[in-house]
Write a protein that holds these residues in place. Sequence first.
Motif, PDB file in Angstrom:
ATOM      1  N   LEU A 144       0.725  -1.134   0.233  1.00  0.00           N
ATOM      2  CA  LEU A 144       0.091  -0.095   0.083  1.00  0.00           C
ATOM      3  C   LEU A 144       0.952   1.267   0.062  1.00  0.00           C
ATOM      4  O   LEU A 144       1.683   1.270   0.933  1.00  0.00           O
ATOM      5  CB  LEU A 144      -0.914  -0.125   1.157  1.00  0.00           C
ATOM      6  CG  LEU A 144      -1.776  -1.293   1.377  1.00  0.00           C
ATOM      7  CD1 LEU A 144      -2.661  -1.363   2.763  1.00  0.00           C
ATOM      8  CD2 LEU A 144      -2.951  -1.273   0.077  1.00  0.00           C
ATOM      9  N   VAL A 145       0.625   2.082  -1.045  1.00  0.00           N
ATOM     10  CA  VAL A 145       1.470   3.233  -1.296  1.00  0.00           C
ATOM     11  C   VAL A 145       0.527   4.538  -1.449  1.00  0.00           C
ATOM     12  O   VAL A 145      -0.554   4.096  -1.968  1.00  0.00           O
ATOM     13  CB  VAL A 145       2.565   3.211  -2.291  1.00  0.00           C
ATOM     14  CG1 VAL A 145       3.471   2.221  -1.701  1.00  0.00           C
ATOM     15  CG2 VAL A 145       2.053   2.909  -3.708  1.00  0.00           C
ATOM     16  N   PRO A 146       0.894   5.800  -1.435  1.00  0.00           N
ATOM     17  CA  PRO A 146       0.158   6.738  -1.926  1.00  0.00           C
ATOM     18  C   PRO A 146      -0.364   6.341  -3.366  1.00  0.00           C
ATOM     19  O   PRO A 146       0.425   6.084  -4.114  1.00  0.00           O
ATOM     20  CB  PRO A 146       0.902   8.051  -1.890  1.00  0.00           C
ATOM     21  CG  PRO A 146       1.807   7.669  -0.633  1.00  0.00           C
ATOM     22  CD  PRO A 146       2.074   6.342  -0.663  1.00  0.00           C
ATOM     23  N   TYR A 147      -1.700   6.796  -3.636  1.00  0.00           N
ATOM     24  CA  TYR A 147      -2.344   6.551  -5.015  1.00  0.00           C
ATOM     25  C   TYR A 147      -1.261   7.134  -6.184  1.00  0.00           C
ATOM     26  O   TYR A 147      -0.884   6.400  -7.008  1.00  0.00           O
ATOM     27  CB  TYR A 147      -3.504   7.021  -5.222  1.00  0.00           C
ATOM     28  CG  TYR A 147      -4.152   6.548  -6.550  1.00  0.00           C
ATOM     29  CD1 TYR A 147      -4.778   5.553  -6.912  1.00  0.00           C
ATOM     30  CD2 TYR A 147      -4.010   7.759  -7.691  1.00  0.00           C
ATOM     31  CE1 TYR A 147      -5.173   5.142  -8.258  1.00  0.00           C
ATOM     32  CE2 TYR A 147      -4.641   7.570  -8.773  1.00  0.00           C
ATOM     33  CZ  TYR A 147      -5.243   6.178  -9.171  1.00  0.00           C
ATOM     34  OH  TYR A 147      -5.856   6.066 -10.553  1.00  0.00           O
ATOM     35  N   GLY A 148      -0.724   8.137  -6.039  1.00  0.00           N
ATOM     36  CA  GLY A 148      -0.053   8.944  -7.028  1.00  0.00           C
ATOM     37  C   GLY A 148       1.407   8.367  -7.165  1.00  0.00           C
ATOM     38  O   GLY A 148       2.215   8.626  -7.915  1.00  0.00           O
ATOM     39  N   ASP A 149       1.855   7.465  -6.204  1.00  0.00           N
ATOM     40  CA  ASP A 149       3.212   6.904  -6.146  1.00  0.00           C
ATOM     41  C   ASP A 149       3.331   5.614  -6.634  1.00  0.00           C
ATOM     42  O   ASP A 149       4.340   5.011  -6.836  1.00  0.00           O
ATOM     43  CB  ASP A 149       3.765   6.887  -4.659  1.00  0.00           C
ATOM     44  CG  ASP A 149       3.797   8.424  -4.082  1.00  0.00           C
ATOM     45  OD1 ASP A 149       3.985   9.291  -4.668  1.00  0.00           O
ATOM     46  OD2 ASP A 149       4.124   8.435  -2.784  1.00  0.00           O
ATOM     47  N   ALA A 150       2.163   4.855  -6.788  1.00  0.00           N
ATOM     48  CA  ALA A 150       2.128   3.456  -7.323  1.00  0.00           C
ATOM     49  C   ALA A 150       3.042   3.200  -8.543  1.00  0.00           C
ATOM     50  O   ALA A 150       3.717   2.214  -8.738  1.00  0.00           O
ATOM     51  CB  ALA A 150       0.483   3.105  -7.573  1.00  0.00           C
ATOM     52  N   ALA A 151       2.846   4.190  -9.695  1.00  0.00           N
ATOM     53  CA  ALA A 151       3.648   3.896 -10.867  1.00  0.00           C
ATOM     54  C   ALA A 151       5.180   4.077 -10.577  1.00  0.00           C
ATOM     55  O   ALA A 151       5.811   3.097 -11.161  1.00  0.00           O
ATOM     56  CB  ALA A 151       3.055   4.647 -12.187  1.00  0.00           C
ATOM     57  N   ALA A 152       5.487   5.167  -9.917  1.00  0.00           N
ATOM     58  CA  ALA A 152       6.976   5.075  -9.460  1.00  0.00           C
ATOM     59  C   ALA A 152       7.521   3.862  -8.789  1.00  0.00           C
ATOM     60  O   ALA A 152       8.466   3.420  -8.903  1.00  0.00           O
ATOM     61  CB  ALA A 152       7.337   6.509  -8.791  1.00  0.00           C
TER      62      ALA A 152
END
Length: 187
Positions: free
Chosen positions: A76-84
């Motif tokens: 689980l990571v912040p939504y905006g960080d998933a691709a990175a």
Amino acid sequence: MSNAVSALQGRTAPGDVTVTENGLQGMIILRGDLAGRRLRKLCKTLTGVAVPEQGKAAMDGATGICWMSPDELLLLVPYGDAAAAIAKIDEALAGTHYLAENVSDARAFITVQGGYAREVIAKLAPVDLHADVFGPGDFRRTHLGQVAAAFWMAEDESLKVICFRSVAEYVFGLLAASAKAGPVGHL
């Protein structure tokens, strides 16, 4: 390009036990050798928490790791960080056998919170949720009603639920109805 929206756009069913859809959450399925040092170090770097034991979830705010199976974790990571985060996984685990998939837009994330939150879930899942057996950090991958879901106890009166986005409406309705029906008095 369209804007990302969560499955239920933050819907809440208020009451003595509140059911709330949490909005967008970055979620990554990571399969591989969970004992591998590279994988474990990477998971700690991405989430700030160590890989949990079997049947556990480890959280630090909006990031964490849920133990899904002997070779699978849910990061689980912040939504905006998933691709990175996927890019970092690909770089760090290159040359090893693994699978990393961003499932953020395929899942819904719901919180059940209040004095009899464990009873709300217990009415719907074949899991012993008695406080002596299931406490903070405990995680289960199971069913709620007729659909696959996973949940963990975040704190004593708060559970986090993850389900497929396609059944989010159904799961939210089950949880809201169970909460509205009140406690059973057996947990």
